[in-house]
Design a protein around this motif. Structure first.
Motif, PDB file in Angstrom:
ATOM      1  N   ARG A 113      45.793  39.071  34.734  1.00 23.19           N
ATOM      2  CA  ARG A 113      44.605  39.920  34.795  1.00 23.19           C
ATOM      3  C   ARG A 113      43.373  39.087  35.104  1.00 23.19           C
ATOM      4  O   ARG A 113      43.152  38.044  34.493  1.00 23.19           O
ATOM      5  CB  ARG A 113      44.412  40.628  33.454  1.00 23.19           C
ATOM      6  N   PRO A 114      42.545  39.536  36.040  1.00 27.00           N
ATOM      7  CA  PRO A 114      41.340  38.770  36.406  1.00 27.00           C
ATOM      8  C   PRO A 114      40.377  38.639  35.231  1.00 27.00           C
ATOM      9  O   PRO A 114      40.276  39.534  34.395  1.00 27.00           O
ATOM     10  CB  PRO A 114      40.710  39.610  37.526  1.00 27.00           C
ATOM     11  N   PRO A 153      26.844  41.528  37.815  1.00 29.38           N
ATOM     12  CA  PRO A 153      26.305  42.717  38.483  1.00 29.38           C
ATOM     13  C   PRO A 153      27.307  43.389  39.418  1.00 29.38           C
ATOM     14  O   PRO A 153      27.225  44.593  39.657  1.00 29.38           O
ATOM     15  CB  PRO A 153      25.104  42.166  39.271  1.00 29.38           C
ATOM     16  N   ALA A 154      28.248  42.612  39.926  1.00 27.24           N
ATOM     17  CA  ALA A 154      29.239  43.169  40.846  1.00 27.24           C
ATOM     18  C   ALA A 154      30.583  43.427  40.159  1.00 27.24           C
ATOM     19  O   ALA A 154      31.601  43.623  40.830  1.00 27.24           O
ATOM     20  CB  ALA A 154      29.439  42.213  42.029  1.00 27.24           C
ATOM     21  N   ALA A 155      30.588  43.460  38.825  1.00 29.74           N
ATOM     22  CA  ALA A 155      31.840  43.565  38.068  1.00 29.74           C
ATOM     23  C   ALA A 155      32.647  44.798  38.453  1.00 29.74           C
ATOM     24  O   ALA A 155      33.858  44.713  38.675  1.00 29.74           O
ATOM     25  CB  ALA A 155      31.554  43.575  36.573  1.00 29.74           C
ATOM     26  N   SER A 156      31.991  45.939  38.538  1.00 27.30           N
ATOM     27  CA  SER A 156      32.728  47.174  38.822  1.00 27.30           C
ATOM     28  C   SER A 156      33.437  47.110  40.165  1.00 27.30           C
ATOM     29  O   SER A 156      34.614  47.455  40.283  1.00 27.30           O
ATOM     30  CB  SER A 156      31.783  48.382  38.780  1.00 27.30           C
ATOM     31  N   ASP A 157      32.721  46.618  41.180  1.00 25.74           N
ATOM     32  CA  ASP A 157      33.322  46.506  42.509  1.00 25.74           C
ATOM     33  C   ASP A 157      34.466  45.491  42.519  1.00 25.74           C
ATOM     34  O   ASP A 157      35.488  45.694  43.191  1.00 25.74           O
ATOM     35  CB  ASP A 157      32.262  46.104  43.538  1.00 25.74           C
ATOM     36  N   LYS A 158      34.308  44.402  41.762  1.00 27.44           N
ATOM     37  CA  LYS A 158      35.363  43.385  41.707  1.00 27.44           C
ATOM     38  C   LYS A 158      36.632  43.940  41.064  1.00 27.44           C
ATOM     39  O   LYS A 158      37.748  43.615  41.487  1.00 27.44           O
ATOM     40  CB  LYS A 158      34.866  42.154  40.945  1.00 27.44           C
ATOM     41  N   TRP A 159      36.473  44.780  40.039  1.00 32.28           N
ATOM     42  CA  TRP A 159      37.637  45.386  39.411  1.00 32.28           C
ATOM     43  C   TRP A 159      38.345  46.340  40.377  1.00 32.28           C
ATOM     44  O   TRP A 159      39.585  46.398  40.407  1.00 32.28           O
ATOM     45  CB  TRP A 159      37.240  46.118  38.135  1.00 32.28           C
ATOM     46  N   LEU A 160      37.561  47.070  41.141  1.00 27.48           N
ATOM     47  CA  LEU A 160      38.158  47.976  42.128  1.00 27.48           C
ATOM     48  C   LEU A 160      38.919  47.192  43.193  1.00 27.48           C
ATOM     49  O   LEU A 160      39.996  47.616  43.642  1.00 27.48           O
ATOM     50  CB  LEU A 160      37.074  48.845  42.768  1.00 27.48           C
ATOM     51  N   GLU A 161      38.381  46.058  43.571  1.00 24.00           N
ATOM     52  CA  GLU A 161      39.074  45.193  44.540  1.00 24.00           C
ATOM     53  C   GLU A 161      40.359  44.643  43.932  1.00 24.00           C
ATOM     54  O   GLU A 161      41.404  44.574  44.598  1.00 24.00           O
ATOM     55  CB  GLU A 161      38.158  44.043  44.973  1.00 24.00           C
ATOM     56  N   ALA A 162      40.290  44.259  42.654  1.00 25.32           N
ATOM     57  CA  ALA A 162      41.472  43.724  41.974  1.00 25.32           C
ATOM     58  C   ALA A 162      42.585  44.768  41.901  1.00 25.32           C
ATOM     59  O   ALA A 162      43.772  44.442  41.994  1.00 25.32           O
ATOM     60  CB  ALA A 162      41.105  43.261  40.567  1.00 25.32           C
ATOM     61  N   ALA A 163      42.189  46.035  41.751  1.00 26.25           N
ATOM     62  CA  ALA A 163      43.170  47.114  41.659  1.00 26.25           C
ATOM     63  C   ALA A 163      43.903  47.337  42.965  1.00 26.25           C
ATOM     64  O   ALA A 163      44.937  48.023  42.984  1.00 26.25           O
ATOM     65  CB  ALA A 163      42.485  48.409  41.224  1.00 26.25           C
ATOM     66  N   GLU A 164      43.393  46.776  44.062  1.00 30.32           N
ATOM     67  CA  GLU A 164      44.032  46.907  45.367  1.00 30.32           C
ATOM     68  C   GLU A 164      44.640  45.592  45.844  1.00 30.32           C
ATOM     69  O   GLU A 164      45.152  45.509  46.954  1.00 30.32           O
ATOM     70  CB  GLU A 164      43.015  47.404  46.399  1.00 30.32           C
ATOM     71  N   ASP A 165      44.580  44.559  44.977  1.00 26.01           N
ATOM     72  CA  ASP A 165      45.118  43.255  45.341  1.00 26.01           C
ATOM     73  C   ASP A 165      46.647  43.318  45.388  1.00 26.01           C
ATOM     74  O   ASP A 165      47.301  43.642  44.394  1.00 26.01           O
ATOM     75  CB  ASP A 165      44.673  42.206  44.315  1.00 26.01           C
ATOM     76  N   THR A 174      33.033  48.621  32.684  1.00 17.88           N
ATOM     77  CA  THR A 174      32.571  49.316  33.885  1.00 17.88           C
ATOM     78  C   THR A 174      33.591  50.358  34.326  1.00 17.88           C
ATOM     79  O   THR A 174      34.766  50.319  33.957  1.00 17.88           O
ATOM     80  CB  THR A 174      32.349  48.331  35.042  1.00 17.88           C
ATOM     81  N   ASP A 175      33.125  51.292  35.136  1.00 20.14           N
ATOM     82  CA  ASP A 175      34.026  52.302  35.683  1.00 20.14           C
ATOM     83  C   ASP A 175      35.135  51.650  36.506  1.00 20.14           C
ATOM     84  O   ASP A 175      36.274  52.135  36.530  1.00 20.14           O
ATOM     85  CB  ASP A 175      33.246  53.293  36.549  1.00 20.14           C
ATOM     86  N   GLY A 176      34.795  50.541  37.177  1.00 13.89           N
ATOM     87  CA  GLY A 176      35.788  49.834  37.976  1.00 13.89           C
ATOM     88  C   GLY A 176      36.908  49.279  37.127  1.00 13.89           C
ATOM     89  O   GLY A 176      38.086  49.338  37.508  1.00 13.89           O
TER      90      GLY A 176
END
Length: 310
Positions: free
Chosen positions: A88-89, A96-108, A143-145
């Motif tokens: 898990r990342p 500040p970019a945590a939510s977007d990073k989580w969304l990216e991780a979900a597609e890794d 975050t939502d991400g």
């Protein structure tokens, strides 16, 4: 509410030798003709919350070994073994970019492949990860991400349910998201609930908000019937936590199954009689006797459940 119908090990430790070793420890009756565990007794699925394996190393591979030793074919898998296996990342909540990073991780793809490998490892051994325990899902700083990431991982593992502790404010936040992902959020109780806690509006925030009902904790704090609670909320309860506690008047202690005031056998027989689609997961919390360990004690709990459902 209508419920939805709910990979080889990196070290290759789940070969024929491991299966044979597990079978030598567990009574043959807990295994099917294919040599895999089968802890569905009379149609009631018995599993375990892996929190029960106190004092034991807790990698995903080690945890699977305990499950096989106990002859269990279903599991509520804690976040620790999951996160360790899938790597898990470590994204910080204040990024500040945590939510977007989580969304990216979900597609890794690599991470999703590790999720698929974990699921396959368990299912090849005969164990269904029916619940993923992400105890902090929906917390204020999450975050939502990251919430979406947890849902993605749970689905990739084959889990129809995520469990966490009960919180009315979090229910309001998670309700629409659980409905979107079609994964149940099973709220776990300690001694803070009563027969009306889950009435509206608590459950009105989403069709996929559900109850992970701990019957022992309930008995330790309420005087009314656990069985009546199950009957009242059977369409919202997705799983039981099985433990045997004394009533509050009798001190509330956790005891081996059959020695406390909690109708563990009665609850299982109710599921059997009414064909409720409710998982029943052992949560071993009583003091482990000298000379024993948590795996052996979970095995005793499994034997109790099997006898209750015979």
């Amino acid at each position: 509410m209508r419920r939805q119908n709910m990979t080889v090990s990196r070290r290759g430790f789940l070969g024929a030798a491991a299966a044979a070793a597990a079978a030598a420890v567990v009574p043959v009756r807990l295994f099917g003709q294919d040599g895999k565990p089968n802890s569905s007794f009379g149609g009631v699925q018995i599993g375990v919350n892996t929190y029960s394996y106190h004092g034991k190393p807790s990698s995903a591979e080690q945890t699977l070994g305990y499950l096989l030793e106990n002859g269990l074919s279903a599991v509520e898998l804690q976040a620790g073994p999951i996160n360790g296996y899938i790597k898990r990342p470590g994204i910080k909540a204040d990024d500040p970019a945590a939510s977007d990073k989580w969304l990216e991780a979900a597609e890794d793809k690599a991470l999703l492949e590790r999720c698929a490998a974990l699921r396959k490892m368990y299912e090849d051994a005969g164990v269904k990860i029916h619940i993923s325990k992400f105890g902090n899902i929906g917390e204020e700083k999450m975050t939502d991400g990251e919430i979406a990431f947890n849902f993605t991982v749970a689905k990739a593992l084959g889990s129809a349910i995520i469990t966490r502790e009960i919180d009315k404010n979090i229910a309001k936040r998670l309700g629409p998201l659980a409905d979107k992902h079609k994964v149940y959020i099973g709220f776990h109780n300690h001694t803070q609930i009563n027969a009306t806690t889950y009435d509206e509006p608590f459950m009105s925030h989403g069709e996929y908000l559900a109850i992970n009902f701990d019957i022992g904790h309930y008995v330790a704090s309420n005087d009314d019937s656990v069985l009546e609670f199950i009957e009242k909320f059977n369409k919202r309860i997705v799983s039981l936590h099985l433990k045997d506690r004394k009533t509050k008047a009798n001190g509330g202690a956790n005891l081996p199954f059959g020695e406390g005031d909690t109708p563990v056998a009665g609850a299982l027989q109710l599921l059997l009689k009414n064909k409720y689609a409710i998982h029943a997961d052992i949560e071993q919390e009583y003091k482990i006797p000298e000379g024993s360990d948590s795996v052996k004690e979970v095995g005793k709990c499994v034997a109790f459940c099997r006898k209750a459902l015979a």
